[in-house]
Design a protein around this motif. Structure first.
Motif, mmCIF file in Angstrom:
data_model
loop_
_atom_site.group_PDB
_atom_site.id
_atom_site.type_symbol
_atom_site.label_atom_id
_atom_site.label_comp_id
_atom_site.label_asym_id
_atom_site.label_seq_id
_atom_site.Cartn_x
_atom_site.Cartn_y
_atom_site.Cartn_z
ATOM 1 N N VAL B 139 0.829 -1.191 0.000
ATOM 2 C CA VAL B 139 0.000 0.000 0.000
ATOM 3 C C VAL B 139 0.877 1.260 0.000
ATOM 4 O O VAL B 139 0.509 2.292 -0.563
ATOM 5 C CB VAL B 139 -0.984 -0.038 1.199
ATOM 6 C CG1 VAL B 139 -0.286 0.142 2.499
ATOM 7 C CG2 VAL B 139 -2.065 0.986 1.040
ATOM 8 N N VAL B 140 2.084 1.146 0.578
ATOM 9 C CA VAL B 140 2.999 2.289 0.574
ATOM 10 C C VAL B 140 3.486 2.569 -0.846
ATOM 11 O O VAL B 140 3.546 3.728 -1.289
ATOM 12 C CB VAL B 140 4.182 2.018 1.531
ATOM 13 C CG1 VAL B 140 5.237 3.090 1.398
ATOM 14 C CG2 VAL B 140 3.697 1.950 2.948
ATOM 15 N N TYR B 141 3.805 1.501 -1.588
ATOM 16 C CA TYR B 141 4.177 1.692 -2.988
ATOM 17 C C TYR B 141 3.012 2.280 -3.778
ATOM 18 O O TYR B 141 3.202 3.111 -4.668
ATOM 19 C CB TYR B 141 4.604 0.365 -3.618
ATOM 20 C CG TYR B 141 5.979 -0.074 -3.229
ATOM 21 C CD1 TYR B 141 7.087 0.407 -3.902
ATOM 22 C CD2 TYR B 141 6.176 -0.966 -2.190
ATOM 23 C CE1 TYR B 141 8.351 0.003 -3.550
ATOM 24 C CE2 TYR B 141 7.436 -1.376 -1.819
ATOM 25 C CZ TYR B 141 8.514 -0.886 -2.506
ATOM 26 O OH TYR B 141 9.768 -1.279 -2.142
ATOM 27 N N GLY B 142 1.801 1.839 -3.427
ATOM 28 C CA GLY B 142 0.621 2.364 -4.104
ATOM 29 C C GLY B 142 0.467 3.860 -3.860
ATOM 30 O O GLY B 142 0.190 4.630 -4.788
ATOM 31 N N PHE B 147 0.217 9.235 -5.766
ATOM 32 C CA PHE B 147 0.318 10.646 -5.422
ATOM 33 C C PHE B 147 1.570 11.308 -5.987
ATOM 34 O O PHE B 147 1.605 12.507 -6.160
ATOM 35 C CB PHE B 147 0.295 10.830 -3.906
ATOM 36 C CG PHE B 147 -1.060 10.620 -3.319
ATOM 37 C CD1 PHE B 147 -2.017 11.615 -3.370
ATOM 38 C CD2 PHE B 147 -1.398 9.410 -2.743
ATOM 39 C CE1 PHE B 147 -3.269 11.415 -2.857
ATOM 40 C CE2 PHE B 147 -2.652 9.209 -2.230
ATOM 41 C CZ PHE B 147 -3.593 10.208 -2.286
ATOM 42 N N TRP B 148 2.634 10.564 -6.240
ATOM 43 C CA TRP B 148 3.846 11.228 -6.723
ATOM 44 C C TRP B 148 4.181 10.823 -8.154
ATOM 45 O O TRP B 148 4.306 11.669 -9.025
ATOM 46 C CB TRP B 148 5.037 10.895 -5.811
ATOM 47 C CG TRP B 148 6.236 11.718 -6.131
ATOM 48 C CD1 TRP B 148 6.512 12.960 -5.649
ATOM 49 C CD2 TRP B 148 7.291 11.377 -7.030
ATOM 50 N NE1 TRP B 148 7.668 13.413 -6.201
ATOM 51 C CE2 TRP B 148 8.174 12.475 -7.045
ATOM 52 C CE3 TRP B 148 7.575 10.271 -7.816
ATOM 53 C CZ2 TRP B 148 9.327 12.486 -7.825
ATOM 54 C CZ3 TRP B 148 8.719 10.283 -8.591
ATOM 55 C CH2 TRP B 148 9.581 11.378 -8.593
ATOM 56 N N LEU B 149 4.301 9.506 -8.374
ATOM 57 C CA LEU B 149 4.844 9.053 -9.654
ATOM 58 C C LEU B 149 3.960 9.466 -10.826
ATOM 59 O O LEU B 149 4.449 9.928 -11.853
ATOM 60 C CB LEU B 149 5.014 7.534 -9.628
ATOM 61 C CG LEU B 149 5.652 6.959 -10.892
ATOM 62 C CD1 LEU B 149 7.118 7.316 -10.929
ATOM 63 C CD2 LEU B 149 5.491 5.460 -10.943
ATOM 64 N N GLU B 150 2.636 9.335 -10.624
ATOM 65 C CA GLU B 150 1.738 9.583 -11.744
ATOM 66 C C GLU B 150 1.934 10.988 -12.304
ATOM 67 O O GLU B 150 1.988 11.183 -13.518
ATOM 68 C CB GLU B 150 0.290 9.384 -11.290
ATOM 69 C CG GLU B 150 -0.656 9.306 -12.448
ATOM 70 C CD GLU B 150 -1.864 8.464 -12.106
ATOM 71 O OE1 GLU B 150 -2.156 7.548 -12.865
ATOM 72 O OE2 GLU B 150 -2.505 8.721 -11.070
ATOM 73 N N GLY B 151 2.049 11.984 -11.414
ATOM 74 C CA GLY B 151 2.218 13.354 -11.880
ATOM 75 C C GLY B 151 3.550 13.585 -12.557
ATOM 76 O O GLY B 151 3.660 14.415 -13.453
ATOM 77 N N THR B 156 7.191 12.004 -19.627
ATOM 78 C CA THR B 156 7.910 10.893 -20.254
ATOM 79 C C THR B 156 6.961 10.049 -21.095
ATOM 80 O O THR B 156 7.280 9.682 -22.235
ATOM 81 C CB THR B 156 8.554 10.010 -19.174
ATOM 82 O OG1 THR B 156 9.176 10.855 -18.230
ATOM 83 C CG2 THR B 156 9.556 9.079 -19.768
ATOM 84 N N ALA B 157 5.768 9.763 -20.518
ATOM 85 C CA ALA B 157 4.797 8.968 -21.274
ATOM 86 C C ALA B 157 4.418 9.690 -22.552
ATOM 87 O O ALA B 157 4.322 9.083 -23.627
ATOM 88 C CB ALA B 157 3.560 8.716 -20.408
ATOM 89 N N THR B 188 -2.873 9.168 -18.042
ATOM 90 C CA THR B 188 -2.899 8.787 -16.625
ATOM 91 C C THR B 188 -3.434 7.367 -16.459
ATOM 92 O O THR B 188 -4.037 6.803 -17.364
ATOM 93 C CB THR B 188 -3.803 9.734 -15.825
ATOM 94 O OG1 THR B 188 -5.076 9.755 -16.459
ATOM 95 C CG2 THR B 188 -3.229 11.123 -15.766
ATOM 96 N N SER B 189 -3.214 6.829 -15.262
ATOM 97 C CA SER B 189 -3.783 5.521 -14.862
ATOM 98 C C SER B 189 -3.520 4.433 -15.884
ATOM 99 O O SER B 189 -4.368 3.593 -16.146
ATOM 100 C CB SER B 189 -5.297 5.618 -14.650
ATOM 101 O OG SER B 189 -5.598 6.716 -13.864
ATOM 102 N N SER B 190 -2.348 4.435 -16.485
ATOM 103 C CA SER B 190 -2.091 3.495 -17.568
ATOM 104 C C SER B 190 -1.375 2.249 -17.076
ATOM 105 O O SER B 190 -0.912 2.176 -15.934
ATOM 106 C CB SER B 190 -1.232 4.178 -18.629
ATOM 107 O OG SER B 190 0.003 4.520 -18.074
#
Lengths: 422, 340
Positions: B139-142, B147-151, B156-157, B188-190
């Motif tokens: 859940v910590v990785y989630g 909250f951080w990685l997606e933004g 790059t994507a 997002t959410s890919s």
């Protein structure tokens, strides 16, 4: 294990050898074992650092940074920090290869490039991992200073309430209760099974070991689904802390068995054989020799299994239900745990709830960290290695035994008795 | 006390000299011990077989109704009888593959660094750090991924989609690379982001197995390579990597098994779609485990059976991957003593 080569001995040994050679046949002289691991070989450190290497690294780094800056801001339509880092890194490797190739040949250049790549990968992995953990701890800073976060449950706190109301006490108690039940179930079964795999060998044990190994990667949601199918759908029980604990047990059992199996396998066979040679029965050997020798490793295995189990969300999600209230009865009513609370908090769009989620995650991380440090302290020693206090205790016990034997021999000097108890 | 009993000697001339059976009587405590140990093993075996058996039992109804179309249908609508795991299975496999592609180079490099390059004191610290990371809750990785990685990974994507969009895998429908103000929500959410998060999660696991195997490469062969004039990299390539090949493959497959079964981190990152969606950079994907986590609450009896069927498919898949992994590790030269 490699035996030391039987080389002709050194002059210091050879001189007395030559003087005795006249009196009898020549004897084989084994070289004294080295200071390292007995009988084994030791790896030597071969690294050297030259000034030109340092210059090459620093020069390549500076050149790649400047070139990337030029590309990014003046020449090409790129943006984003990730792109900057990737291009700078690729340029660094290329420039470094170029600089090294000025005064080295092909294999040395490949060596340097591979070295730089491997080092950066190691650094990157550790940096990312530390960042993941640091991020959760850092984002938890808004919730953690409120003392009520650890002393209240969420019964009175709505989603819009500030952080000074409500807390995660119910999740902390829930986690502790579930993991305790799971440990009560898994530790005896797991240890008995690990002992079985090692001490009662045979075809059946091999089969069980294969199954257990395959189950180590059992997806945790499948463990949850199993308990959901049997207890909740099959027996018609409610979602409860007990069901969650059982789901955690199903997930933790293979992990603990696997780790304990490895540790028990490391117990030297000579110790077992010595016990059998004194006439000890199988179970006495296990109880008095194998398990005490592997004690620290077994503790580590259990603690690491606990750390894995404490952080699992998905089995708990299916089987425990969710509640905002404190529930101290694991057999009835939903019971929330720390990872499940984190998961539920961050689903909310409210900033205060998200801050609570991060605070909960930080608490959970602190708990895992604590368990891990405990495992390191206890498990830092191999099988059979004792702390000073343990060694002292062992010596004292041995001395007591010797005195007891001596006293008994004085009482009945004529009839020798069996010294090994059964 | 084990005692050796034997039948009395046959009287002389009564029979030919046949070999006698020796029989060791282990005594009552030992017999009890063996029975208890065997019982423990049998209990564990029973639990493990029950997991598979019960899932299959519960899933049977849905599997019988759906037949082979269970594997080929993409939609998930059990109540109308139109459901299958084609989409979620593809999503699961793609996420796991992205994760492995990210994690394996990282883990290999890190494992080589820890076992070959780091100084002994640093090595101990790094081993502890990596092992700790393998125990960090998913859940910590989630949280980190959502909250951080997606933004931070969106540029790059977009870059990959813009310049490599001609590769079908990287194509993004509905993205317009020539419009600088186009919303980034299509990225997002890919699958890609979920794969990155899961990759970071399995990297420590793969790394610790590889490190274990690499450090067992025999010192004699290492020094032999050096004596023949190899550089450090030459030594690694000719001694350490061939020695650890089984462990590398096995570790990778164990990581793959973990990545296939990951639930919460994936669930937090992705936005579920139930259609075959092979574009990894495009928003929306699905996985078997997140499907279960998403739908179990609202499921009626038959939909629950369908979810059990999906869970059973996931169970079989990870079981196969894991069996393959452990047999590869066990058969390799380095695997005989490693616990991987």
């Amino acid at each position: 294990m490699t035996l030391a080569p039987q080389v002709p001995d050194t002059p210091a040994v050879a001189v007395p050898e030559a003087s005795t050679a006249a009196s009898g046949p020549p004897r084989t002289v084994l070289p004294a074992p080295g200071p390292g691991r007995p009988g084994g070989e030791r790896r030597r450190a071969l690294a050297r650092l030259r000034t030109s290497d340092v210059f090459a690294v620093v020069g390549a780094a500076l050149a790649s940074l400047s070139l990337t800056w030029l590309l990014f801001t003046r020449l090409l339509p790129f943006d984003g920090p990730v792109g900057f880092v990737v291009i700078a890194y690729a340029l660094f490797l290329a420039l470094y290869a170029l600089l090294v190739s000025f005064d080295e040949d092909g294999p040395a250049v490949a060596d340097r490039i591979a070295g730089a790549f491997v080092r950066s990968m190691g650094l990157l992995l550790v940096a990312v991992l530390v960042f993941v953990v640091g991020y959760a701890l850092w984002e938890g800073r808004r919730a953690l200073p409120h003392l009520n976060f650890f002393t209240q449950d969420m019964k009175l706190a709505g989603p819009l309430d500030p952080l000074s109301v409500g807390g995660i006490l119910h999740a902390i108690t829930g986690t502790l209760m579930q993991i305790t039940i799971a440990l009560v179930v898994t530790v005896p079964i797991g240890l008995v099974c690990a002992v079985f795999l090692n001490e009662v060998p045979g075809r059946f044990a091999r089969f069980v070991r294969t199954i257990v190994e395959a189950m180590t990667a059992l997806p945790s949601i499948v463990a949850g689904l199993f308990i959901y199918a049997t207890l909740i759908l099959g027996l018609g029980l409610d979602r409860s802390g007990l069901a969650a604990a059982l789901a955690l047990s199903v997930m933790m059992l293979p992990i603990i068995i696997r780790a304990a199996d490895v540790v028990i396998r490391l117990v030297p066979g000579t110790l077992r054989e010595a016990a059998y040679a004194t006439g000890a029965s199988r179970w006495r050997t296990v109880w008095h020799v194998v398990l005490p020798t592997a004690r620290s490793g077994l503790t580590t295995a259990v603690i690491l299994g606990t750390a894995r189990g404490i952080g699992e969300t998905s089995p708990v999600l299916l089987t425990a239900g969710f509640t905002a209230e404190m529930n101290l009865d694991p057999t009835s009513g939903p019971m929330v745990s720390l990872p499940l609370a984190t998961f539920t908090f961050v689903q909310s769009p409210e900033p205060a709830m998200i801050a609570r989620g991060f605070g909960t995650a930080a608490t959970l991380l602190a708990l895992v960290l604590l368990l891990f440090v405990a495992a390191r302290i206890i498990g830092g020693r191999g099988p059979g290695h004792l702390t000073r206090r343990q060694e002292h205790r062992r010596v004292t016990a041995s001395r007591r035994d010797a005195q007891r034997f001596a006293a008994r021999d004085r009482e009945t000097p004529s009839t020798p008795q069996d010294a090994v108890g059964t | 006390m084990p005692t050796l009993k034997r039948r009395p000697l046959p009287a002389a001339g009564e029979a030919d000299d046949v070999p006698r059976r020796l029989f060791a009587d282990p005594g009552v405590p030992d017999r009890v011990f063996r029975a208890v140990a065997r019982g423990g093993g049998g209990l564990v075996l029973a639990v493990m077989l029950l997991v598979g058996g019960f899932l299959l039992l519960r899933a049977w109804e849905a599997l019988r109704r759906a037949g082979w179309s269970f594997l080929t249908t993409a939609a998930w609508d059990p109540d109308s009888g139109h459901f299958g795991i084609a989409a979620v299975l593809l999503g699961t496999v793609l996420i796991a593959l992205v994760a492995v592609c990210v994690a394996v180079p990282l883990a290999t490099g890190a494992a080589l660094y820890i076992s070959e390059y780091a100084s002994p004191r640093l090595r101990q610290t790094l081993i502890s750090v990596v092992d700790l990371m393998a125990a960090v809750p998913s859940v910590v990785y989630g949280l980190w991924g959502f909250f951080w990685l997606e933004g931070h990974v969106l540029p790059t994507a977009r870059f990959i989609a813009t310049y490599f969009g001609w590769i079908p895998l990287f194509k993004v429908d509905g993205a317009d690379p020539h419009d600088p103000l186009a919303p980034e929500t299509v990225y997002t959410s890919s699958t890609f982001i979920a794969g990155l998060v899961v990759g970071m999660m399995v990297a420590p696991i793969i790394c610790s197995i590889m490190r274990e195997v690499f450090s067992q490469a025999p010192a004699g062969e290492r020094e032999g390579a050096y004596a023949l004039g190899a550089t450090k990299w030459g030594m690694i390539r000719s001694v350490v990597l061939p020695f650890g090949k089984g462990g590398m493959i096995g570790g990778t497959m164990l990581g793959l098994g973990r990545a296939l079964g990951e639930t919460i981190a994936v669930y937090m990152v992705i936005s579920p779609v139930f259609a075959v969606q092979p574009h990894i950079l495009q928003s929306g994907t699905s996985s078997v485990s997140s499907l279960i986590a998403l739908r179990y609450g609202e499921a009626g009896e038959f939909s629950m059976s369908a979810l059990m069927a999906a869970g059973f498919a996931l169970f079989l898949m990870t079981l196969v991957v894991n069996f393959a992994a452990s047999s590869i590790v066990a058969r390799s030269r380095s695997g005989a003593t490693s616990d991987a």
